[in-house]
Write a protein that holds these residues in place. Structure first.
Motif, PDB file in Angstrom:
ATOM      1  N   PRO A 162       0.545  -0.959   0.073  1.00 20.81           N
ATOM      2  CA  PRO A 162       0.098  -0.069  -0.052  1.00 20.81           C
ATOM      3  C   PRO A 162       0.650   1.349   0.485  1.00 20.81           C
ATOM      4  CG  PRO A 162       0.056  -0.480   2.220  1.00 20.81           C
ATOM      5  CD  PRO A 162       0.778  -2.298   1.526  1.00 20.81           C
ATOM      6  N   ARG A 163       1.909   1.234   0.266  1.00 19.86           N
ATOM      7  CA  ARG A 163       2.794   2.295   0.439  1.00 19.86           C
ATOM      8  C   ARG A 163       3.976   2.073   0.087  1.00 19.86           C
ATOM      9  NH1 ARG A 163       5.650   1.924   5.374  1.00 19.86           N
ATOM     10  NH2 ARG A 163       4.623   0.234   6.397  1.00 19.86           N
ATOM     11  N   ARG A 164       5.245   3.016   0.197  1.00 17.38           N
ATOM     12  CA  ARG A 164       6.693   2.605   0.267  1.00 17.38           C
ATOM     13  C   ARG A 164       7.387   2.529   1.376  1.00 17.38           C
ATOM     14  NH1 ARG A 164       9.121   5.185  -4.460  1.00 17.38           N
ATOM     15  NH2 ARG A 164       7.597   6.591  -6.225  1.00 17.38           N
ATOM     16  N   ARG A 177       4.478 -15.755   2.075  1.00 16.85           N
ATOM     17  CA  ARG A 177       2.889 -15.460   1.410  1.00 16.85           C
ATOM     18  C   ARG A 177       1.679 -14.253   1.608  1.00 16.85           C
ATOM     19  NH1 ARG A 177       2.282 -19.873  -1.667  1.00 16.85           N
ATOM     20  NH2 ARG A 177       0.107 -20.064  -1.585  1.00 16.85           N
ATOM     21  N   PRO A 178       2.733 -13.346   1.987  1.00 15.84           N
ATOM     22  CA  PRO A 178       2.175 -11.996   2.906  1.00 15.84           C
ATOM     23  C   PRO A 178       1.115 -11.772   1.668  1.00 15.84           C
ATOM     24  CG  PRO A 178       4.140 -10.975   1.286  1.00 15.84           C
ATOM     25  CD  PRO A 178       4.068 -13.036   0.823  1.00 15.84           C
ATOM     26  N   PRO A 210       3.483  -6.342   7.162  1.00 19.80           N
ATOM     27  CA  PRO A 210       3.841  -4.317   6.071  1.00 19.80           C
ATOM     28  C   PRO A 210       4.759  -5.400   6.322  1.00 19.80           C
ATOM     29  CG  PRO A 210       3.096  -5.034   8.750  1.00 19.80           C
ATOM     30  CD  PRO A 210       2.516  -6.138   8.260  1.00 19.80           C
ATOM     31  N   GLU A 211       6.191  -5.691   7.161  1.00 22.82           N
ATOM     32  CA  GLU A 211       7.155  -5.601   7.018  1.00 22.82           C
ATOM     33  C   GLU A 211       8.194  -6.896   6.549  1.00 22.82           C
ATOM     34  OE1 GLU A 211       6.310  -9.399   8.709  1.00 22.82           O
ATOM     35  OE2 GLU A 211       5.609  -7.875   9.493  1.00 22.82           O
ATOM     36  N   VAL A 212       6.941  -7.290   5.919  1.00 23.61           N
ATOM     37  CA  VAL A 212       7.670  -8.107   4.755  1.00 23.61           C
ATOM     38  C   VAL A 212       7.464  -7.464   3.116  1.00 23.61           C
ATOM     39  CG1 VAL A 212       6.929 -10.501   2.888  1.00 23.61           C
ATOM     40  CG2 VAL A 212       7.142 -10.573   5.000  1.00 23.61           C
ATOM     41  N   LEU A 213       6.338  -6.750   3.188  1.00 25.47           N
ATOM     42  CA  LEU A 213       5.537  -5.637   1.803  1.00 25.47           C
ATOM     43  C   LEU A 213       6.927  -5.017   2.360  1.00 25.47           C
ATOM     44  CD1 LEU A 213       1.529  -5.609   2.326  1.00 25.47           C
ATOM     45  CD2 LEU A 213       3.729  -7.319   1.277  1.00 25.47           C
ATOM     46  N   ALA A 214       7.235  -3.769   2.878  1.00 24.98           N
ATOM     47  CA  ALA A 214       8.605  -3.044   2.832  1.00 24.98           C
ATOM     48  C   ALA A 214       9.983  -3.571   2.654  1.00 24.98           C
ATOM     49  CB  ALA A 214       8.625  -2.380   4.419  1.00 24.98           C
ATOM     50  N   GLU A 215      10.155  -4.675   3.035  1.00 28.59           N
ATOM     51  CA  GLU A 215      11.213  -5.226   2.269  1.00 28.59           C
ATOM     52  C   GLU A 215      11.084  -5.318   0.508  1.00 28.59           C
ATOM     53  OE1 GLU A 215      14.494  -8.972   3.524  1.00 28.59           O
ATOM     54  OE2 GLU A 215      13.104  -8.669   4.505  1.00 28.59           O
ATOM     55  N   LEU A 216       9.985  -6.286   0.322  1.00 29.28           N
ATOM     56  CA  LEU A 216       9.697  -6.452  -0.557  1.00 29.28           C
ATOM     57  C   LEU A 216      10.007  -4.848  -1.636  1.00 29.28           C
ATOM     58  CD1 LEU A 216       6.797  -9.173  -0.659  1.00 29.28           C
ATOM     59  CD2 LEU A 216       9.569  -9.603  -1.471  1.00 29.28           C
TER      60      LEU A 216
END
Length: 450
Positions: free
Chosen positions: A354-356, A395-396, A402-408
């Motif tokens: 959802p965000r940077r 499998r986020p 959110p921590e996985v998405l931030a890393e990706l």
């Protein structure tokens, strides 16, 4: 601290259209130029075409067209290749028509003459038109192009500069990479140097070329003419540069590591600082050649798979320490790697994020400092593979992570940053998709091979 950096390719003969071998050199030099600019250097990237060679005259005769017509037509094809591969050259010099070149060659010639390094004498020997050079016997690269030649030429006192050249190469003030090419040059120097012919009879060249100053019966030998292009394009920039990096193929090491620095020493001008010597792109194990018409047409590969895939294959599979085949199968495989790894990573991340987020670090500095383009491209590919593996493991999309998405997201941004010197057009598309959070655009970042 910012450096003033000049990066050059060799200039190809225009006796035929460009092949994949020169595409490799363009792409390697472009990667180095873009990478240096991104690190803050003041970069001037120079390329061009070598148009005053006897082999261009022979090719025009064989085609039954005026040499000016053949040269202009093939030079235009090289310009099209630069555009197709997104080559970021700051300057392009055509030796037969650029108004800077003839006067620049004359100035270098007169500087060498003033030093007492030019003289006339009769000469007879075997000449390879393919290499545009005298040879001891049959030429390994052009076995059918050797002829007996006897004429009166101007000679350059190359022998005078042997000791200076040995000191330059051994001290690494003239850096030659890889090491085995440096050792090859040192072996040549330690064996002793003879003086070299630097002109050809104007009648034999059919009047094509730059006249020798004060001697219209002779034209300047193609290598003195061609090597001068590095300097004649912008003498002030050449002199002012902190780094003068020349990207060349292994077949012309002698001219660039021996003849060229000796001419510059004679003329009192600065020397190149680094020679990166690449191996050959091959087809079924044989060097690709314009005159032989061998090798895959780069334009056909670009049309079939896209410029990104061609650049990526040249970087991932192209020669590093030895010759390497690069053809349709390699380009197709690398097209699918781009789509399946980098394209897939950006697409699946944008579907979730959802965000940077924070950036992860990925550096090509070490690999490109060693001129290891395979390692540089491989680092980007490995980072994309690792990030995809993380996504598949965590499998986020099935939970709030959110921590996985931030890393990706950080991985995607780092990939875009480091991929820019390698695939500039693709990088622009990735950044646009990231900025807009546009998953639809991300799905079409790369063209898959059938």
């Amino acid at each position: 601290m910012s450096k003033r950096t000049t990066i050059t390719t060799a200039i190809p003969y225009v006796n035929g259209p460009p092949h994949l071998g020169f595409a490799l050199e363009l792409v390697q030099a472009d990667v180095l130029a873009r990478h240096a600019r991104a690190r803050g250097d003041d970069v001037h990237f120079l390329t061009g075409t070598d148009e005053n060679a006897l082999k261009n005259v022979d090719a025009a005769d064989a085609a039954g067209v005026p040499v000016e017509e053949l040269v202009a037509s093939n030079a235009a094809r090289f310009a099209e290749l630069r555009e197709a591969l997104a080559i970021s050259a700051d300057d392009v010099l055509r030796t037969s028509v650029d108004p800077r070149h003839g006067p620049g060659v004359e100035a270098l010639w007169r500087a060498c003459a003033a030093r007492g390094d030019l003289y006339e004498r009769e000469y007879e020997g075997l000449y390879c038109t393919g290499c545009e050079a005298f040879v001891d016997g049959q030429c390994d690269e052009h076995p059918g192009a050797v002829e007996q030649v006897a004429e009166r030429n101007w000679f350059f006192r190359l022998s005078r500069y042997r000791d200076a050249l040995v000191e330059l190469v051994e001290s690494r003030r003239l850096r030659i990479e890889p090491a085995r090419r440096r050792n090859e040059v040192l072996a040549l120097l330690h064996a002793g140097l003879g003086d070299i012919s630097v002109s050809r009879a104007s009648a034999r060249a059919r009047g094509w070329g730059i006249p020798v100053p004060d001697d219209p019966s002779q034209v300047v030998y193609v290598w003195f003419d061609a090597l001068a292009y590095y300097f004649t394009a912008d003498p002030d920039r050449w002199r002012a540069a902190d780094e003068r990096l020349q990207v060349i193929g292994k077949g012309i090491v002698r001219f660039h590591a021996v003849y060229w620095p000796a001419i510059l020493l004679s003329a009192g001008e600065p020397l190149p600082t680094t020679l990166w010597v690449h191996e050959y792109v091959t087809a079924a194990g044989a060097k690709v050649s314009k005159s032989a018409g061998s090798g895959d047409d780069p334009f056909s590969l670009i049309a079939a798979y896209g410029a990104d895939a061609v650049r990526w294959a040249l970087l991932r599979d192209g020669p590093h320490t030895r010759d390497a085949d690069v053809g349709p199968a390699a380009v197709a495989a690398r097209a699918n790697e781009l789509a399946g790894q980098i394209g897939n990573l950006v697409s699946r991340t944008l579907a979730l994020a959802p965000r940077r987020a924070a950036r992860v670090e990925l550096s090509l500095d070490d690999a490109l400092a060693r001129f290891d383009f395979r390692a540089a491209a491989g680092a980007v590919a490995a980072a994309a593979e690792d990030a995809n593996r993380l996504a598949s493991h965590e499998r986020p999309w099935e939970r709030n992570a959110p921590e996985v998405l931030a890393e990706l997201l950080g991985a995607c941004e780092a990939l875009a940053r480091e991929l820019e010197p390698l695939l500039p057009a693709a990088t622009a598309r990735i950044r646009a998709a990231l900025a807009a959070r546009d998953r639809t655009a991300a799905r079409t970042l790369f063209r898959r091979a059938a």
